[in-house]
Write an enzyme that holds these catalytic residues in place. Structure first.
Site, PDB file in Angstrom:
ATOM      1  N   PHE B  22     -24.190  -3.560  22.003  1.00 15.12           N
ATOM      2  CA  PHE B  22     -24.296  -4.064  23.372  1.00 15.12           C
ATOM      3  C   PHE B  22     -25.424  -5.074  23.533  1.00 15.12           C
ATOM      4  CE2 PHE B  22     -22.009  -0.046  24.378  1.00 15.12           C
ATOM      5  CZ  PHE B  22     -20.933  -0.625  25.021  1.00 15.12           C
ATOM      6  N   GLY B  23     -26.600  -4.765  22.956  1.00 21.52           N
ATOM      7  CA  GLY B  23     -27.756  -5.646  23.127  1.00 21.52           C
ATOM      8  C   GLY B  23     -27.597  -6.959  22.377  1.00 21.52           C
ATOM      9  N   VAL B  87     -27.889  -5.998   6.211  1.00 18.84           N
ATOM     10  CA  VAL B  87     -29.287  -6.399   6.103  1.00 18.84           C
ATOM     11  C   VAL B  87     -30.026  -5.362   5.271  1.00 18.84           C
ATOM     12  CG1 VAL B  87     -31.420  -6.678   7.402  1.00 18.84           C
ATOM     13  CG2 VAL B  87     -29.314  -7.760   8.195  1.00 18.84           C
ATOM     14  N   GLU B 178     -18.008  15.355  26.536  1.00 16.86           N
ATOM     15  CA  GLU B 178     -16.749  14.619  26.625  1.00 16.86           C
ATOM     16  C   GLU B 178     -15.776  15.037  25.525  1.00 16.86           C
ATOM     17  OE1 GLU B 178     -18.119  10.524  27.031  1.00 16.86           O
ATOM     18  OE2 GLU B 178     -18.218  10.782  29.199  1.00 16.86           O
TER      19      GLU B 178
END
Lengths: 443, 443
Positions: B22-23, B87, B178
Site C-alpha cells: 500500500f505504501g 533486495v 475474519e
C-alpha cells in the site's frame, strides 16, 4: 493385500468412471436417474474446459474462469461419489481399479482418461518444451513468458535477448493457431505498454507445421484464411517443416535451419492416456482403445472407453472420431442410456457421431468456422465466425458462474484492448542456462 | 565486483522504492508529476490487496480478484521503472541497493517492505502452521483444507478424521476473527453439500486469543459483539490462553490442555521485514525502523521507511502507528510531497495520521465498525457495519477490474450461499504423518 477405498456400498450396480473430462462428466450427469452408484475418479478436484486453456496461458482468462469443482457440479446428484485419486492400474478379472486411495470395485468400468501430449519419444523435447494439457501447464506457460520478459530487461546480448522474446509454436492445429494468434495480440496491444523498455519488433512468433496446410481436417477455406490472418498479424508461419530437436535454446528443423528461443510450445500431437491392465490387443495406434459401436473395449463385456481415449473405427472415421469435445460428450450421453439398457436387458443403441463442425479463433474479430447444421455445411471466416466462436464457447462452459466470468472478462478485454491477468503466481520454468558453446546464429 | 542492473539513467534524481504494498505503490503513483526517476522493486510482479487475502484462503475470492500487475497499474507513468527482483542488502555509503538482478543506485531510498509473520522464534510453529501473508500462502491454505477433506473421506479412525476436519486459529485480531467467521460459513452453507459423506458437526473451529478480548485496539462494543457473533456461529473462542507448541498434529496450550488438528492458522503476530545494511540503532522492537516525522530513518538524510516497517513514535502512538493500510497510504502520499520539497529546498511537512477507524467482518451480514468521521466516533455492529465493510473493501481495490470482479463474486455468493472457488490448483501441504506414539486425546 491392498485395502479397499472407503466408499459406501449402496447395494446397486456400481459404475466407476475414470476421468472427469467432457466424456466422463457428461456420463456421470446423464446417469442422474439411473439405478446405479456412480464413482467418479479424477486426479484433480475440478473439471477443466480444455478448449480455453490457451487463453489462460496467454493471460486472457484466469484459471478459475474455466474450471469447476466436481463436487459443486454434481452437488445435487445423490448417486455420484467423487474421489480425488490417481488410478494406477485395473484388474479386469477381479473387477477392481487400483488407485492411490486403495482398491475400488466396479460392475461397469468406463475409461475416460482423455489424451496426453505426444512427444513421439523425444525426451529432450518433453523436458524443454511446454505443452498445454492442464491448467497447471497453462499457468506455467503464462508465468514463464512474463518471467522471461522481466529477464530480457537485464540482458545486454541481442541474441540472448531475442531468445527470451521469441516464441516457437510447433503444430498448426487449432491449439497452435490459437496460441499464435493470442501471442500476436499481446505483442500488438499489451506488451509494449507493459515493457516500454523492450522493442517488440524484436519479438518473433514462429508457427511450424509439418504439412502444407494449417487446421488439417477443416475446409480449404478455413486453412487458407487462418494462414492469411496469421500472416497479417505478423506470425511467421513455416509450412512443410518438422522440428528435429530442441535443447531449450536452439530449435533445429529437418532442413537444418535453426531458430533460437527459450519458449517452445509443443502442440504437435496427442495420444491416448491408457491404463495399465487393459489387454494390449485392444490398444490401437496413438494409444487409443479399440471400442465397438457401444463404446465397449474389444474383448470385454463390462469395460468401456469414451472420448479421446476411445477409437471407434467406422468407414467414415477409419482412425476413430476426432479427439475433441463433441464425440466425448455424445458418447458419454449415449453410454448412460446403454448402461440402463444393459441393466434392464434391452437392446443397446449404436453410436452415431453428430458432427457439428469445427471452429478456430485467430485473434480479435478473426476466426474460421465450418459448421454442419441440418445436414448442410456452412463455411464462414472473419468477424461472423469470431462472433459464433465466442458465443459457442461462452454457452458451452459448465457453470453459469464460469459463463458470467468469461463473458465479462472478454467484454472487458475487447473494449480495453487489454488482457488483465498478467501476474506470476505459482510455478514457472527458469530459462535453461546457455552453454558457452551453444551456436548463436538466428535463421 | 558486482554489476549494475540495467536501468536507463534519466539524469534525474532517482527514488528507489523497495516493496509495492500500500505504501510503496501509493508513493510511486504520487510521484507521477515529480521531476524524479522512480524505480519500484518488488519480488512479485503484482500488488496484493492484503485485507482480502483471507477470502482467497477460504474460497470466497480468487487470487486474480485481489491482485493487479504493477506494470498495468503504472502503465501510463513514464517516470516509473518496475523491476522484479529480491533486495538482498543496502549500502548506504555507496548509495546502492544490492538485488538479485544487480546493483541499483539511488539518490533517495524508500523502504516499504511491510511486515512478515512473527513466530517469536518458534521454528516448529513456523514449519507446521500456515500464515497468510501472501497470495501463495492463501492459495496453499485453500488447497490444504480441501485436500484434507478429501483425505478425511478415507480415514476410519475418529480422532484422525477429526484432526483433518478441525481448525485451530491462533490470534484474535482482524485476520483471526475474519478467518474463523469465514470457516464457520463454509461449514454451515458449503461443505455439507460438497461432502455429504462427512459429518460436519465434527468440524470444530477453535480461535485462541492470548488476551481477554478479541480485536484488541477496537472499541469494547466491537470486541464484545465479535465474540458474541463468533460464538453464535459455533466458533469455540478460547480467551486468555497461549499456544505453547504445535507439532503438526497436537496443539499444546500454556495450561497443558491439548487440541488435535492438521491445520493451525497462525495469525498471532507480525514484525517488520528489515533489510540488511541499515544501522542497527534504528531498528526498534518488532523489527521496525525508527523514523522521524518525515518518515526518514533516524541517522540518515536520504533513506526513508513507510508503512508497517516504519515506527514513527509519537505521544499518541508510542509504539508507532497501527500496522494496517491507512498509515502506509497516507505516509506514501506525504512522502511524495516531501521528496519534491527536499528537491526544491522547501520545508518538509510532518506526518499526522488521519485515523478513519477500523472494521472487521465476522460473516454474512455481521461485522463490527468503529469509524472516525469529522473528528466524531461512530460505532456500529451487525448488518449496517457489514454493508459498510463490503462497500469500503470493494471501492478500495486498486483497479476497476478487481472492483467489478469482487462485486460480482460477492453478490453471487450472497444470494447463492456459495463460495465457488473450491479447486486445488497449485501447492498444498500434505498432513504431517502421525507417529504411532503421538497422544490422541482431544480436549
Amino acid at each position: 493385500m491392498e485395502s479397499h477405498a472407503k466408499i459406501e456400498d449402496l447395494g446397486k450396480p456400481r459404475v466407476v468412471i475414470v476421468g472427469g473430462g467432457f466424456g466422463g462428466l457428461e456420463l456421470a450427469k446423464a446417469l442422474r436417474h439411473a439405478n446405479v452408484q456412480v464413482v467418479l475418479i479424477d486426479k484433480q478436484n475440478y473439471h477443466t474446459f480444455q478448449p480455453l486453456l490457451y487463453q489462460v496461458a496467454t493471460a486472457g482468462l484466469d484459471a478459475d474462469d474455466i474450471v469447476s469443482p466436481f463436487r459443486k457440479i454434481l452437488e445435487s446428484q445423490d448417486n455420484v461419489f467423487f474421489r480425488l485419486a490417481e488410478v494406477q492400474s485395473v484388474d479386469t478379472a477381479a473387477q477392481v481399479v487400483k488407485t492411490s486411495i486403495g482398491l475400488v470395485k466396479y460392475d461397469f468400468l468406463v475409461i475416460a482418461t482423455g489424451a496426453t501430449t505426444n512427444y513421439f519419444g523425444d525426451k529432450k523435447m518433453e523436458k524443454n518444451s511446454i505443452a498445454i494439457k492442464s491448467v497447471e501447464d497453462a499457468i506455467m506457460l503464462r508465468n514463464t513468458v512474463l518471467n522471461n520478459f522481466e529477464k530480457a530487461l537485464q540482458v545486454g546480448d541481442v541474441v540472448e535477448m531475442n531468445s527470451l522474446l521469441d516464441f516457437v509454436i510447433v503444430g498448426g492445429g487449432p491449439t497452435g493457431v490459437e496460441i499464435a494468434g493470442a501471442l500476436s495480440e499481446l505483442r500488438k496491444h499489451v506488451f509494449p505498454k507493459d515493457y516500454r523498455e523492450l522493442d517488440f519488433r524484436e519479438m518473433d512468433i514462429h508457427l511450424i507445421q509439418s504439412g502444407p496446410t494449417l487446421l488439417k481436417g477443416m475446409s480449404e477455406e478455413a486453412s487458407q484464411k487462418s494462414l492469411e490472418y496469421l500472416r497479417r498479424f505478423g506470425v511467421n508461419v513455416i509450412l512443410d517443416r518438422r522440428v528435429k530437436s530442441y535443447d531449450g535454446y536452439t530449435v533445429t528443423l529437418n532442413t537444418g535451419e535453426t531458430l533460437i528461443t527459450r519458449t517452445l510450445i509443443w502442440a504437435a500431437g496427442v495420444a491416448g492416456a491408457p491404463i495399465e491392465g487393459i489387454r494390449k490387443e485392444s490398444v490401437l495406434k496413438g494409444n487409443r482403445y479399440q471400442v465397438d459401436e457401444f463404446n465397449r473395449i474389444t474383448g470385454y463385456h463390462n469395460v468401456f472407453a469414451i472420448g479421446d481415449i476411445a477409437a471407434m473405427t467406422t468407414p467414415e472415421y477409419p482412425e476413430g472420431h476426432p479427439m475433441v469435445a463433441q464425440p466425448a460428450i455424445q458418447q458419454g450421453k449415449l453410454l448412460a442410456k446403454n448402461l440402463a439398457n444393459l441393466l434392464s436387458s434391452c437392446a443397446l443403441e449404436p453410436f452415431h457421431y453428430d458432427d457439428k463442425g469445427a471452429m478456430a479463433t485467430i485473434g480479435r474479430n478473426h476466426a474460421v468456422a465450418d459448421l454442419k447444421l441440418f445436414n448442410k455445411e456452412y463455411r464462414t471466416q472473419g468477424f461472423l465466425a469470431w462472433l459464433m466462436w465466442t458465443f459457442v464457447h461462452v454457452i458451452s462452459l459448465v457453470s453459469f458462474r464460469n459463463r458470467l466470468a468469461v463473458f465479462i472478462s472478454w467484454t472487458w478485454s475487447y473494449f480495453n484492448l487489454d488482457k488483465g491477468l498478467r501476474f506470476i503466481i505459482g510455478n514457472k520454468r527458469e530459462p535453461v542456462p546457455v552453454e558457452e558453446t551453444a551456436p548463436k546464429e538466428v535463421v
